[in-house]
Design a protein around this motif. Structure first.
Motif: not given
Length: 314
Positions: A255-258, A300-301, A310-314
């Motif tokens: 869920i953190i990776r998601y 954990e975050m 953090k890694y979101y790309k529109p």
């Protein structure tokens, strides 16, 4: 680091959203207004979704034989014990599909709930194939005076999964309903389940790109739980090898990776589901509560120096 959301949280938290929106604590009151679903009553199918047993989620005061007024009153008293600071409430029409009725019946139920003292709006859980222009136009009118959010059970972006779990609608129908709702400036929520049979962990992670493009206000995540009395429980008993259920540690990582790839504008209402252990027909996480899950995710975050988007790309 300071949170990119201007709060103590590393994700766009539901509690913070309510404080921004209402300026105070607002509590949801769940009620059961006696609705059903088109894949239960024979319109599309019978038996409902293979994982579904609403009794596992309903509070004790919820019963469709009680009038809406009584359920709201009992719900307020129930929550006053735990949430004494709450003085405003959202009535949550939760079990089954709460727009699956003629408009006049919906008007009667919704307006009865809104007339109760302290009620400031509605949360309406439903299916994407149970809304239409007439109903959405009416809800748009209500939203001029009240807080209204429509929560759609989407569950998966993969149509083969939706067919396997007997949803009887497609992901394309979900997209259409979500967009039609958002176009009316109504708040929109969506619900997804992780761990459904037939989906790999990579498929679930890949889905975040598609989900992030939807015009959502809030989002809910549940890990798959095998609930007693469901078709899925019977299938799991016969074919447990077809299921890859998350352990708590596995889900924490997933869920953190998601979330790292998720649209940071989405308000995360919940990361995981919680049902009483007596309803579980498969392995569970013990008595861990949602607030404990949130704390574990936050820690954990922080350890990973990461956050929602953090890694979101529109």
């Amino acid at each position: 680091m300071n949170s990119p959301f201007g709060t103590k949280h590393r994700y766009n938290a539901y509690s913070d959203y309510f404080k921004r929106t209402f300026g105070e604590r607002v509590q949801k009151i769940t009620i059961d207004a006696g609705f059903t679903c088109p894949n239960r009553d024979g319109t599309l199918a019978r038996g409902g979704c293979t994982y579904c047993n609403n009794n596992a989620f309903n509070p004790s005061y919820c019963h469709p034989q009680k009038p809406v007024v009584q359920q709201v009153a009992e719900g307020i008293e129930f929550h006053k014990v735990r949430y004494r600071r709450a003085s405003r409430y959202l009535v949550y029409f939760q079990p089954y599909s709460n727009t699956y009725a003629p408009l006049e019946k919906l008007k009667s139920l919704y307006e009865e709930a809104l007339a109760q003292e302290g009620v400031t709006g509605l949360v309406i859980g439903t299916r994407p194939d149970c809304v239409d222009d007439e109903k959405l136009d009416y809800l748009q009118q209500l939203a001029e005076k009240y807080y209204i959010i429509i929560e759609f059970g989407v569950e998966s972006i993969y149509n083969q999964t939706l067919e396997r779990i007997n949803r009887q609608h497609t992901f394309e129908q979900s997209v259409e309903a979500i967009k039609a709702t958002a176009q009316r400036n109504l708040h929109v929520g969506a619900h997804f389940i992780f761990g459904l049979p037939g989906e790999t962990r990579q498929m679930m992670l890949d889905s975040v790109k598609t989900v992030s493009q939807l015009p959502l206000t809030t989002i809910k995540f549940h890990q798959l739980q095998i609930i007693t009395g469901t078709a899925m429980a019977a299938d799991y008993k016969k074919h447990p090898e077809n299921y890859s259920l998350f352990s708590f540690e596995e889900y924490l990582d997933f869920i953190i990776r998601y979330t790292e790839q998720l649209n940071p504008d989405f308000i995360i209402e919940r990361f995981a589901g919680e049902v009483p252990p007596r309803f579980l027909a498969g392995p569970g996480w013990g008595l861990i509560r949602n607030d404990q899950i949130n704390v574990a995710i936050e820690k954990e975050m922080e350890k990973r120096n990461t956050w929602q988007g953090k890694y979101y790309k529109p």
